[in-house]
Design a protein around this motif. Structure first.
Motif, PDB file in Angstrom:
ATOM      1  N   LEU A 163       0.866  -1.176   0.000  1.00  0.00           N
ATOM      2  CA  LEU A 163       0.000   0.000   0.000  1.00  0.00           C
ATOM      3  C   LEU A 163       0.904   1.228   0.000  1.00  0.00           C
ATOM      4  CD1 LEU A 163      -2.301  -1.472   2.750  1.00  0.00           C
ATOM      5  CD2 LEU A 163      -3.011  -1.085   0.400  1.00  0.00           C
ATOM      6  N   HIS A 164       0.813   2.041  -1.043  1.00  0.00           N
ATOM      7  CA  HIS A 164       1.767   3.141  -1.210  1.00  0.00           C
ATOM      8  C   HIS A 164       1.042   4.396  -1.675  1.00  0.00           C
ATOM      9  CE1 HIS A 164       6.340   3.521  -1.768  1.00  0.00           C
ATOM     10  NE2 HIS A 164       5.849   4.750  -1.688  1.00  0.00           N
ATOM     11  N   GLY A 165       1.430   5.532  -1.124  1.00  0.00           N
ATOM     12  CA  GLY A 165       0.828   6.796  -1.499  1.00  0.00           C
ATOM     13  C   GLY A 165       1.359   7.321  -2.821  1.00  0.00           C
ATOM     14  N   GLU A 166       0.462   7.821  -3.647  1.00  0.00           N
ATOM     15  CA  GLU A 166       0.851   8.344  -4.959  1.00  0.00           C
ATOM     16  C   GLU A 166       1.675   9.629  -4.844  1.00  0.00           C
ATOM     17  OE1 GLU A 166      -3.035   6.851  -7.532  1.00  0.00           O
ATOM     18  OE2 GLU A 166      -3.142   8.696  -6.330  1.00  0.00           O
ATOM     19  N   GLN A 167       1.527  10.348  -3.727  1.00  0.00           N
ATOM     20  CA  GLN A 167       2.279  11.593  -3.522  1.00  0.00           C
ATOM     21  C   GLN A 167       3.381  11.415  -2.477  1.00  0.00           C
ATOM     22  OE1 GLN A 167      -1.506  12.119  -3.228  1.00  0.00           O
ATOM     23  NE2 GLN A 167      -1.299  12.049  -5.457  1.00  0.00           N
ATOM     24  N   ASP A 168       3.876  10.206  -2.349  1.00  0.00           N
ATOM     25  CA  ASP A 168       4.927   9.936  -1.363  1.00  0.00           C
ATOM     26  C   ASP A 168       6.175  10.750  -1.697  1.00  0.00           C
ATOM     27  OD1 ASP A 168       6.962   8.798   0.283  1.00  0.00           O
ATOM     28  OD2 ASP A 168       5.859   6.908   0.356  1.00  0.00           O
ATOM     29  N   GLU A 169       6.587  11.605  -0.761  1.00  0.00           N
ATOM     30  CA  GLU A 169       7.728  12.474  -0.965  1.00  0.00           C
ATOM     31  C   GLU A 169       9.022  11.890  -0.395  1.00  0.00           C
ATOM     32  OE1 GLU A 169       6.451  13.090   3.202  1.00  0.00           O
ATOM     33  OE2 GLU A 169       5.485  12.562   1.304  1.00  0.00           O
ATOM     34  N   TRP A 185       3.428 -12.359  -7.368  1.00  0.00           N
ATOM     35  CA  TRP A 185       2.807 -12.630  -6.069  1.00  0.00           C
ATOM     36  C   TRP A 185       2.590 -11.345  -5.261  1.00  0.00           C
ATOM     37  CZ3 TRP A 185       7.607 -14.237  -7.697  1.00  0.00           C
ATOM     38  CH2 TRP A 185       8.714 -13.606  -7.123  1.00  0.00           C
ATOM     39  N   VAL A 186       2.985 -10.212  -5.832  1.00  0.00           N
ATOM     40  CA  VAL A 186       2.862  -8.921  -5.149  1.00  0.00           C
ATOM     41  C   VAL A 186       1.683  -8.147  -5.716  1.00  0.00           C
ATOM     42  CG1 VAL A 186       3.956  -6.699  -4.681  1.00  0.00           C
ATOM     43  CG2 VAL A 186       5.328  -8.789  -4.642  1.00  0.00           C
ATOM     44  N   LYS A 187       0.796  -7.683  -4.821  1.00  0.00           N
ATOM     45  CA  LYS A 187      -0.314  -6.813  -5.214  1.00  0.00           C
ATOM     46  C   LYS A 187      -0.025  -5.405  -4.701  1.00  0.00           C
ATOM     47  CE  LYS A 187      -5.312  -6.077  -4.707  1.00  0.00           C
ATOM     48  NZ  LYS A 187      -6.582  -6.583  -4.106  1.00  0.00           N
ATOM     49  N   LEU A 188       0.002  -4.442  -5.604  1.00  0.00           N
ATOM     50  CA  LEU A 188       0.257  -3.047  -5.247  1.00  0.00           C
ATOM     51  C   LEU A 188      -1.029  -2.247  -5.358  1.00  0.00           C
ATOM     52  CD1 LEU A 188       1.992  -0.515  -4.674  1.00  0.00           C
ATOM     53  CD2 LEU A 188       2.551  -0.469  -7.130  1.00  0.00           C
ATOM     54  N   ILE A 189      -1.383  -1.571  -4.274  1.00  0.00           N
ATOM     55  CA  ILE A 189      -2.519  -0.640  -4.279  1.00  0.00           C
ATOM     56  C   ILE A 189      -1.966   0.760  -4.031  1.00  0.00           C
ATOM     57  CG2 ILE A 189      -4.655   0.057  -3.144  1.00  0.00           C
ATOM     58  CD1 ILE A 189      -5.157  -2.845  -2.409  1.00  0.00           C
ATOM     59  N   GLU A 190      -2.226   1.660  -4.971  1.00  0.00           N
ATOM     60  CA  GLU A 190      -1.788   3.045  -4.846  1.00  0.00           C
ATOM     61  C   GLU A 190      -2.933   3.893  -4.301  1.00  0.00           C
ATOM     62  OE1 GLU A 190       0.086   4.459  -8.414  1.00  0.00           O
ATOM     63  OE2 GLU A 190       1.049   2.524  -8.796  1.00  0.00           O
ATOM     64  N   LEU A 191      -2.594   4.763  -3.357  1.00  0.00           N
ATOM     65  CA  LEU A 191      -3.616   5.539  -2.659  1.00  0.00           C
ATOM     66  C   LEU A 191      -3.303   7.034  -2.756  1.00  0.00           C
ATOM     67  CD1 LEU A 191      -3.705   3.216   0.452  1.00  0.00           C
ATOM     68  CD2 LEU A 191      -5.579   3.508  -1.168  1.00  0.00           C
ATOM     69  N   PRO A 192      -4.318   7.888  -2.691  1.00  0.00           N
ATOM     70  CA  PRO A 192      -4.110   9.335  -2.760  1.00  0.00           C
ATOM     71  C   PRO A 192      -3.574   9.880  -1.439  1.00  0.00           C
ATOM     72  CG  PRO A 192      -6.440   8.883  -2.461  1.00  0.00           C
ATOM     73  CD  PRO A 192      -5.759   7.543  -2.613  1.00  0.00           C
ATOM     74  N   SER A 193      -2.287   9.673  -1.201  1.00  0.00           N
ATOM     75  CA  SER A 193      -1.702  10.056   0.082  1.00  0.00           C
ATOM     76  C   SER A 193      -0.208  10.284  -0.084  1.00  0.00           C
ATOM     77  CB  SER A 193      -1.958   8.955   1.127  1.00  0.00           C
ATOM     78  OG  SER A 193      -1.572   9.398   2.421  1.00  0.00           O
ATOM     79  N   ASP A 194       0.428  10.715   1.028  1.00  0.00           N
ATOM     80  CA  ASP A 194       1.871  10.898   1.058  1.00  0.00           C
ATOM     81  C   ASP A 194       2.506   9.734   1.815  1.00  0.00           C
ATOM     82  OD1 ASP A 194       1.258  11.401   3.715  1.00  0.00           O
ATOM     83  OD2 ASP A 194       1.622  13.561   3.584  1.00  0.00           O
ATOM     84  N   HIS A 195       3.745   9.905   2.278  1.00  0.00           N
ATOM     85  CA  HIS A 195       4.455   8.799   2.918  1.00  0.00           C
ATOM     86  C   HIS A 195       3.785   8.354   4.217  1.00  0.00           C
ATOM     87  CE1 HIS A 195       7.868   6.155   3.418  1.00  0.00           C
ATOM     88  NE2 HIS A 195       8.089   6.620   4.634  1.00  0.00           N
ATOM     89  N   SER A 196       3.147   9.280   4.904  1.00  0.00           N
ATOM     90  CA  SER A 196       2.539   8.935   6.196  1.00  0.00           C
ATOM     91  C   SER A 196       1.295   8.061   6.045  1.00  0.00           C
ATOM     92  CB  SER A 196       2.161  10.213   6.954  1.00  0.00           C
ATOM     93  OG  SER A 196       1.032  10.843   6.357  1.00  0.00           O
ATOM     94  N   LEU A 197       0.615   8.169   4.911  1.00  0.00           N
ATOM     95  CA  LEU A 197      -0.650   7.451   4.680  1.00  0.00           C
ATOM     96  C   LEU A 197      -1.701   7.792   5.734  1.00  0.00           C
ATOM     97  CD1 LEU A 197       0.869   3.974   3.725  1.00  0.00           C
ATOM     98  CD2 LEU A 197      -0.173   5.599   2.145  1.00  0.00           C
ATOM     99  N   ALA A 198      -1.527   8.925   6.382  1.00  0.00           N
ATOM    100  CA  ALA A 198      -2.380   9.269   7.524  1.00  0.00           C
ATOM    101  C   ALA A 198      -3.828   9.516   7.125  1.00  0.00           C
ATOM    102  CB  ALA A 198      -1.815  10.502   8.234  1.00  0.00           C
TER     103      ALA A 198
END
Length: 215
Positions: A163-169, A185-198
């Motif tokens: 799970l990784h943020g699209e705006q990860d700085e 075997w790896v599933k990647l989900i990109e989310l509208p967030s930064d490194h914190s994923l807060a």
């Protein structure tokens, strides 16, 4: 002290702690399901001598010998989890939150050549420790140890959710894209967030529940 082991472990990030917002959020979510989440302190009271190798060995000492074990990791804890999954067959599932793949390649340019040279010369760098809320020093051995690890060698087909943020700085999402590209075997989900994923904690939890079949 050796912590009691649950089938789920969470590894916090670099210069963080078991008290981090994500660690406590997931501890609460798992507790609501009656599941214990083990969160070791990877600082070990000695942040100065922290290395990837030390983290790997610390967690390996906590692992039971039999599966199934689900290992979660955030940022540098995610990189640690990926290497633990490669080395320990009893780990049968990985959840990596903004994992710190290509860590040095992203960190060194931000520090700059002069600061890297100073770190190597003085063998010590002061960086902000978010878990302790103060600047703390770390030994240059962190760099020399990490340089020994080639992520291309992580090839054990452990079912993995990233799970990784699209705006990860801090660690650009491209690092996770590259890791997932040739590992089916790896599933990647990109989310509208930064490194914190807060701002996407509920999305993280929904994805984790689906991946672990917790509902």
């Amino acid at each position: 002290m050796i912590l009691p082991i649950a089938p789920y472990l969470y590894l916090h990030g670099f210069a963080s702690s078991p008290r981090s917002a994500k660690a406590q959020y997931f501890a609460d979510r798992f507790q609501a399901l009656g599941i214990s989440l083990t969160i070791p302190d990877l600082n070990q009271g000695d942040f100065y001598h922290l290395t990837l190798s030390r983290q790997i060995h610390q967690v390996e000492d906590l692992l039971p010998t039999h599966p199934p074990i689900t290992l979660m990791g955030s940022s540098f804890g995610g990189l640690t989890a990926a290497w633990l999954g490669e080395r320990n067959p009893q780990i049968d599932r990985l959840i990596l939150l903004a994992p710190a793949f290509q860590f040095l390649a992203h960190w060194e340019p931000k520090l700059g050549a002069a600061q890297m040279q100073q770190w190597q010369s003085e063998q010590s760098l002061v960086t902000y420790h978010y878990g302790e809320a103060k600047p703390m020093a770390i030994d240059y051995g962190f760099v020399t140890d990490l340089a020994q690890y080639d992520e291309a060698e992580i090839q054990r087909p452990v079912p993995t959710l990233i799970l990784h943020g699209e705006q990860d700085e801090v660690i650009p999402v491209q690092a996770s894209r590259a890791f997932a590209a040739h590992r089916p075997w790896v599933k990647l989900i990109e989310l509208p967030s930064d490194h914190s994923l807060a701002n996407v904690q509920s999305d993280l939890w929904q994805a984790i529940q689906d991946f672990c079949r917790l509902r």
